[in-house]
Design an enzyme around this catalytic site. Sequence first.
Site, PDB file in Angstrom:
ATOM      1  N   LYS A  32       8.416  28.678  27.187  1.00 13.98           N
ATOM      2  CA  LYS A  32       7.287  30.013  27.203  1.00 13.98           C
ATOM      3  C   LYS A  32       7.533  31.083  26.128  1.00 13.98           C
ATOM      4  O   LYS A  32       6.766  31.560  25.806  1.00 13.98           O
ATOM      5  CB  LYS A  32       7.359  30.188  28.736  1.00 13.98           C
ATOM      6  N   THR A  33       8.933  30.693  25.900  1.00 10.66           N
ATOM      7  CA  THR A  33       9.214  32.702  25.285  1.00 10.66           C
ATOM      8  C   THR A  33       8.534  32.478  23.455  1.00 10.66           C
ATOM      9  O   THR A  33       8.257  33.294  23.256  1.00 10.66           O
ATOM     10  CB  THR A  33      10.506  32.710  25.070  1.00 10.66           C
ATOM     11  N   ASP A 219       7.359  38.492  31.131  1.00  4.50           N
ATOM     12  CA  ASP A 219       8.352  36.855  31.507  1.00  4.50           C
ATOM     13  C   ASP A 219       8.406  37.277  32.658  1.00  4.50           C
ATOM     14  O   ASP A 219       8.986  37.709  33.345  1.00  4.50           O
ATOM     15  CB  ASP A 219       9.248  36.882  30.453  1.00  4.50           C
ATOM     16  N   GLU A 220       8.519  35.115  33.314  1.00  5.33           N
ATOM     17  CA  GLU A 220       9.530  35.456  34.778  1.00  5.33           C
ATOM     18  C   GLU A 220       8.986  36.269  35.168  1.00  5.33           C
ATOM     19  O   GLU A 220       9.653  36.851  36.315  1.00  5.33           O
ATOM     20  CB  GLU A 220      11.270  35.811  34.361  1.00  5.33           C
ATOM     21  N   GLN A 250      10.710  28.031  39.622  1.00  8.51           N
ATOM     22  CA  GLN A 250      11.598  28.548  39.812  1.00  8.51           C
ATOM     23  C   GLN A 250      11.981  29.160  39.877  1.00  8.51           C
ATOM     24  O   GLN A 250      12.610  30.017  39.651  1.00  8.51           O
ATOM     25  CB  GLN A 250      11.937  28.152  38.050  1.00  8.51           C
ATOM     26  N   ARG A 604      18.414  21.621  33.621  1.00  3.00           N
ATOM     27  CA  ARG A 604      19.163  22.171  32.752  1.00  3.00           C
ATOM     28  C   ARG A 604      19.995  20.876  31.663  1.00  3.00           C
ATOM     29  O   ARG A 604      20.041  21.484  30.703  1.00  3.00           O
ATOM     30  CB  ARG A 604      20.453  23.044  33.857  1.00  3.00           C
TER      31      ARG A 604
END
Length: 765
Positions: A32-33, A219-220, A250, A604
């Site tokens: 996504k970044t 973002d997020e 998330q 993770r």
Amino acid sequence: MSIYDTLNEQQKKGVFTTEGPVLILAGAGSGKTRVLTHRIAYLIDELGVNGWNIMAITFTNKAAGEMKERVEQLVGMGSESIWVTTFHSSCVRILRRYADRLGYDNNFTIYDTDDQKSVMKDICKKLLIDTKMLKERSILSAISSAKDELVPPAEYALNAAGDFRKQKIAQAYQEYQAALKKNNAMDFDDLIMKTVELFKTDSEVLGSYQRRFKYIMVDEYQDTNTAQFELIRLLADGSRNLCVVGDDDQSIYKFRGANIRNILDFEKVYPEAEVIRLEQNYRSTQNVLDAANAVIRNNKGRKSKTLWTDQGEGSRIHFRQFDNAYEEAEFVADDVKRKKREGIADYGGCAVLYRTNAQARLLEERFVVEGIPYDVVGGINFYARREIKDLLAYLKTIDNGRDDLAVKRIINIPKRGIGAATIAKVQDYADMREISFYDALRRSDEITGLGKSTAAKLKPFVTLMQSFRSKLEFYGLEDLIKDIIETTGYVAELEASNEEDAENRIENIDELISKIVAFEEIHDQPSLGEFLEEVALVADIDRVENDGNRVLLMTLHSAKGLEFPHVYLAGMEDGIFPSYMTIVSDDPDEIEEERRLAYVGITRAKEDLTLCYAKMRMVRGETQLNAVSRFVKEIPDELMDNHLPAPKINPMDVPSSKFSSVDSQVYRYKPAAILKPKQTAVENKPFIAGGGLGALSAAGISKGASAVVGGKPDYDAGDRVKHVKYGEGTVLDLEPGARDYKVTVDFDDAGQKIMYAAFAKLIKI
């Protein structure tokens, strides 16, 4: 070759869809970044958008820094004018220009958690609030929640009608905001709430920012609260070119005020929104992703997506069970050491994740014994250490004399013979004349009851502060902090003391000086106010660095946004993860939040994932017998390298047909002695693995254990009862369950508790 050729088709769609509202559902590890940074580059390079007109918001300084760096690499010239920042930093930037329109000075102070507690402690004394019944942290938590929902003190007071507890909080909220205003200070929640207030009350300011930010990216987005949503909505109402990126799977910060409905209901707010799903994962193996997919699909409140990768299946998930938490810690340490010895992984490639901070102790002890280097994320924040807060209070007082909290902290540090009685008289004088504490110090000669000798002790402090302020014109920040340290004799006093931690505290001060030097190096015109801003906005996750090749130990909440080749999830037990209170709450939303946390933990792992389960674990002085976590049971057997254990003896000593293979009930008993590492016996009798309470009886430890669930207790709602640990209380509710009665008790000293009747052993009084 174009920079956009490296993107997959869905990523390209996210980059090239620039007009109107866009929702990018970005699964874990889906890049996504990369999409956000390439989107910014596309706007500037291909569409000719001025960097000045672009705003990109994320949650941590670390994430913002990484994004800014990657944008600079892609764009080059012109990237410096883009607002790549956090919610709080962007609001501070706006309020530094316009806070005066809300009645604040533009050089307001930002209060941290300790500052808030100090203010609230004084307010509770003033309002005669019994902090045994209503704790300061509970009041601050309620105020924070109110601000997250944009509820001001007056509205909170209206909503509190008829509720004595909330009425007390409402009074404290009103006084708290008044105290902050008087001190020219804002807390973290105020930064966003006050910016929203500014936008809603000043159309000129809002209009200027709406015209400036023609393209907004967040973002997020799943972590935003109501106040943050409203801030973004107001800014985006100008162009409606709003692109939000996030993953509802998330969303794990409900306890901080995050509202998952912001992302789930995005299309209701923006019906014309384009929805783009990023499902290709570039981080993990397929087996890890299949495990994560299998767990999260049990949640109902989500937008469907399935992670996949072209990096191969990888190793299967490792499930390991142990008799107790000591053995679990030994295994993790031994396995990490084995991987290091065999060249499979470096220490820095390993992370141990757990549900609660308390689980770290045994792991730390074992790592020390084995000589494994490690760091625990989430310890005491560097800026919360006493010596650092003292020196920062000097800097705050120099920058903003209206900050009473900072002035009071240092007025007698180092010792100047100024006692509590003197401080109280000065404060009374300040209150009567509605001036700051520092301004009252400047008029110490006018304060009746002080006496000449006492007033004489105050004058040197004021003179010292004025001297530091005057030096700001020709001093750099490094010179200033060194002057403060030398003039006050702060370090000299530490060196002369015989305190055990004096050396460590001096090292921390040296680190603060290093921080200031680094700050000055990266800013063209560094100011004291900007430095204090940066310090105030530092978050725990921004401090995560693993350059020293150390194993990281951290909670699952702290691990979000990070990735490691080798991950251990410790404490995979019902009652630990998900927590006992989540299980007994019977709230499906709470379980779904915990399941999202499990999903975050699993994803993770890049290469190798190990799930650890201990049959017995000491929690708050009691040994618990827990079943395997339901989240482990949701992973298909074929993805794991062994199978889950089936209980040999049913925990309730009733026909096993009435129970699933692993029961979800939590059982407790108090052993005669705490189990030591490698010890699997209690009172020298063998523990029968998987045996439940029937096995405990065979092992000779049934004494004190509630193995049988009887009929309805002899007490009911409204009755007074007594508990061996919590003392006396009043039964609020008694609810029949599948196997036992769930009882809610408001204890006189311990507060409200929810427990099962058979385990509680309440005595009616």
